[in-house]
Each structure stands twice: as structure tokens, then as C-alpha cells.
Design a protein around this motif. Structure first.
Motif, mmCIF file in Angstrom:
data_model
loop_
_atom_site.group_PDB
_atom_site.id
_atom_site.type_symbol
_atom_site.label_atom_id
_atom_site.label_comp_id
_atom_site.label_asym_id
_atom_site.label_seq_id
_atom_site.Cartn_x
_atom_site.Cartn_y
_atom_site.Cartn_z
ATOM 1 N N ASP A 122 0.810 -1.213 0.000
ATOM 2 C CA ASP A 122 0.000 0.000 0.000
ATOM 3 C C ASP A 122 0.843 1.261 0.000
ATOM 4 O O ASP A 122 0.395 2.313 -0.440
ATOM 5 N N ARG A 148 -8.917 1.031 -2.785
ATOM 6 C CA ARG A 148 -8.414 -0.019 -1.902
ATOM 7 C C ARG A 148 -9.170 -1.314 -2.117
ATOM 8 O O ARG A 148 -8.594 -2.399 -2.109
ATOM 9 N N THR A 289 0.332 -2.561 6.024
ATOM 10 C CA THR A 289 -0.865 -2.848 5.240
ATOM 11 C C THR A 289 -0.446 -3.260 3.840
ATOM 12 O O THR A 289 0.590 -2.838 3.330
ATOM 13 N N GLN A 293 -5.484 -4.147 3.112
ATOM 14 C CA GLN A 293 -5.839 -5.036 4.217
ATOM 15 C C GLN A 293 -4.751 -4.990 5.291
ATOM 16 O O GLN A 293 -3.609 -4.634 5.018
ATOM 17 N N PRO A 294 -5.085 -5.401 6.528
ATOM 18 C CA PRO A 294 -4.041 -5.522 7.549
ATOM 19 C C PRO A 294 -3.002 -6.541 7.092
ATOM 20 O O PRO A 294 -3.335 -7.573 6.500
#
Length: 347
Positions: A122, A148, A289, A293-294
Motif C-alpha cells: 500500500d 483499496r 498494510t 488489508q491488515p
């Protein structure tokens, strides 16, 4: 185009490389993401973007201004991706490659052929093609949410099941918002063909993505809930506390780890693998990230320090972890803005 862009275009056509760099700079990150969606690989996307920019530089004299520069660049990049996809295997997830493994001690030999779906960082991407901007820099919240959502692992994986043209149509129309006529112009086809391909592509993708996107899952969990989940996950992993980790996993959780072909399905199988294989050595994790997403940069102790060993992307469902996607390919390290090693254990 404004007056400044017209001046840059004229200078670039006259052979001014710096002018071309300035002219295309604002489009590079989104073109990179476009190539990633098309190809399912950050490394293939890098190749495609470089080919696209070279093609744009060489073909700049042919840009007549009938469309925007952005549309023309997407045309060049899309055709570069289609050419590349035609000569490389489709990128897949572990469940597409084979069934779940019943034995945590038999992980198989690494499959080093370029077949695995890869994660998308990211943050700014290395390789000389990014200026350090995030994918959603400058976007309004709704647009940032959509961007995203369209790099999430499950969505990008579903795209890879489409024929190249259908994949391009779906991305151009649903992700990038081009009209049917614009998409047809980019792909050298007709609006009717675009609409037909669009219907088939939407049906295929709908069968392969979860009912709720990760952005919807994260919104339902809330920023505080996400922070607590990640904190508890990291703490349990670093303690090698399998029971605590299992409370965070969905009953049907999966653990995948390309390029190793083995993967595990179900909370019990994942727990056995963690207990008997993963936690044989200590780990340290740094939250990051990826794919909207985590994710976690994972450092495994080698007897002296903790080198970066994997990037784990977490998928969530109803507040639990439904999929741990561990990426072990060492070639991916340079794309993530994290330390290559940690010299001392956390206190």
C-alpha cells in the motif's frame, strides 16, 4: 490539457525526456496499480509499466489528443499487459494449485515458476517507477475506498480467472470508470463487444469474491477494533500462543504460503501447523498494510538476528481472521518499505 501540459507535451515530442517524466509522473502510480490488477503480480506489473512508459515515449508522436493523455496512457498500458499476459502463466492462489495439505510436516518443494498471486504494497513501491505516493493520495474518501477495494487479494485473484480482454473490460469499466465507448476505443473493439464481455466478467468475479469486501469488513470492525485485533494477533504470534491465536481465527480459516504448495484449511489444521512447524523458532512481527488489508512483516530468528522471512496479509470476516496469506518469495522484499532484519528481540 492545460497550457502547462501542452508545453510539456510539445517538449516531450521534441525529445525532452525530463518533460516526458513530468508529463506522466502523476499517472504512474495508478498505471502501476492497473498493471497489477491485470497481471496479479507486482513484479510483472513493474515490467508492464516499464514497457508501457517506453512505448508511450516512443509513440508520443502518434498521440493526437483525441482523448485525454490519461486515457491514451491506459490504452498503451492495457495492451502491454495483454501482451505480457499472453506469454506468462496465470497467477493463482494456493487453493487453485492443489488441495489442502493433511500433513504439517510435508510442505512440498517450492514452486518457483511465476504462477503465484503476489501482494500489493500500500505504500510507495520501489523499482524506479513510483514517487512514494499511496494509491489513494489526493482521492476523496469514497474514491479512496473503491481503490483499496479493487486491489484486495480476493478481487485481484478473481480477475485472474478471466480471459485477458474480459479482465481489461471489467477493470476499465468498473474500477476506472471508463464508458463503454471509451473502453472500446482503448481495446480496439466495439461498445457492444465491451458490454457483452462486461456481463460475463461480472458473473465470473461475483462467484469468486466474498459477499463483503475487506473494506466493508474493516468498516464494520472500526479502526479501534482493527487495531485491537492486529495487536492481539501480533502478541499471540510472538508468544507462540496457539490457543490465543485460534480464538482470533474463523472456524474455516486458511493458511497459504507460496511458493510452498502446501496450505491448510480449518482452524484445527492451521493450529497444528503453527504449533508443530511455524513456532519451532521465535518471530517478531511489524504491522503494515497490503492490498488495502491488515498485513504483517514477519521476522524469523536465525540464531543471531531476525531477518525478514515473510509478508502475511490478513483477510477478515465478522471480526475474525479468515485467511492468513503468507508470501515467502524473497524477491518481494524490495517492494515493501520495512527493515530487512531486526537485530535484537523485542523486550
Amino acid at each position: 490539457m492545460n497550457d502547462g501540459e501542452h508545453e510539456l507535451l510539445a517538449a516531450a515530442r521534441a525529445g525532452d525526456g525530463f518533460a516526458f517524466e513530468q508529463l506522466t509522473k502523476q499517472h504512474r502510480r495508478e498505471l502501476y496499480a492497473h498493471c497489477y490488477r491485470m497481471l496479479g503480480s507486482i513484479q510483472d506489473a513493474e515490467d508492464a509499466l516499464q514497457e508501457s512508459l517506453l512505448g508511450a515515449w516512443r509513440g508520443l508522436a502518434g498521440f493526437e489528443g483525441r482523448s485525454s493523455l490519461r486515457t491514451w496512457l491506459y490504452r498503451v498500458a492495457t495492451h502491454a499487459c495483454l501482451r505480457l499476459a499472453g506469454h506468462r502463466p496465470r497467477r493463482v492462489l494456493s487453493p487453485d494449485h492443489g488441495p489442502a495439505s493433511p500433513d504439517p510436516h510435508d510442505l512440498g518443494e517450492p514452486v518457483t515458476a511465476p504462477i503465484w498471486l503476489e501482494p500489493w504494497p500500500d505504500e510507495g513501491v520501489d523499482g524506479g517507477v513510483d514517487d512514494g505516493l499511496r494509491l489513494d493520495d489526493g482521492a476523496d474518501p469514497a474514491e479512496a475506498y473503491l481503490r483499496r477495494e479493487t486491489v484486495e487479494l480476493a478481487f485481484v485473484a478473481a480477475l485472474q480467472h478471466l480471459p485477458g480482454t474480459q479482465r481489461a473490460v471489467l477493470i476499465l469499466r468498473d474500477v476506472l470508470g471508463f464508458s463503454a465507448a471509451e473502453a472500446a476505443g482503448i481495446l480496439d473493439t466495439t461498445p457492444a463487444s465491451v458490454n457483452s464481455a462486461m456481463q460475463r466478467a461480472r458473473a465470473t468475479v461475483a462467484e469468486r469474491v466474498p459477499a463483503r469486501s475487506q473494506q466493508a469488513e474493516l468498516a464494520a470492525l472500526g479502526a479501534e477494533g482493527e487495531a485491537v485485533l492486529v495487536r492481539d494477533f501480533v502478541a499471540a504470534w510472538e508468544r507462540a500462543d496457539v490457543p490465543a491465536l485460534l480464538t482470533l481465527l474463523a472456524n474455516d480459516a486458511r493458511f497459504t504460503m507460496p511458493p510452498l504448495p502446501a496450505w491448510f484449511a480449518g482452524r484445527e489444521a492451521v493450529g497444528q501447523f503453527l504449533a508443530e512447524r511455524v513456532f519451532a523458532t521465535p518471530w517478531r512481527l511489524i504491522p503494515i498494510t497490503a492490498n488495502g488489508q491488515p498485513a504483517l512483516a514477519c521476522y524469523q530468528y536465525d540464531g543471531q538476528r531476525f531477518p525478514l522471512s515473510a509478508v502475511n496479509v490478513l483477510s477478515l470476516r465478522d471480526g475474525q481472521v479468515s485467511w492468513i496469506a503468507a508470501f515467502l518469495d524473497q524477491g518481494l522484499r524490495r517492494h515493501f518499505d520495512v527493515p530487512t532484519e531486526i537485530s535484537s528481540p523485542r523486550r
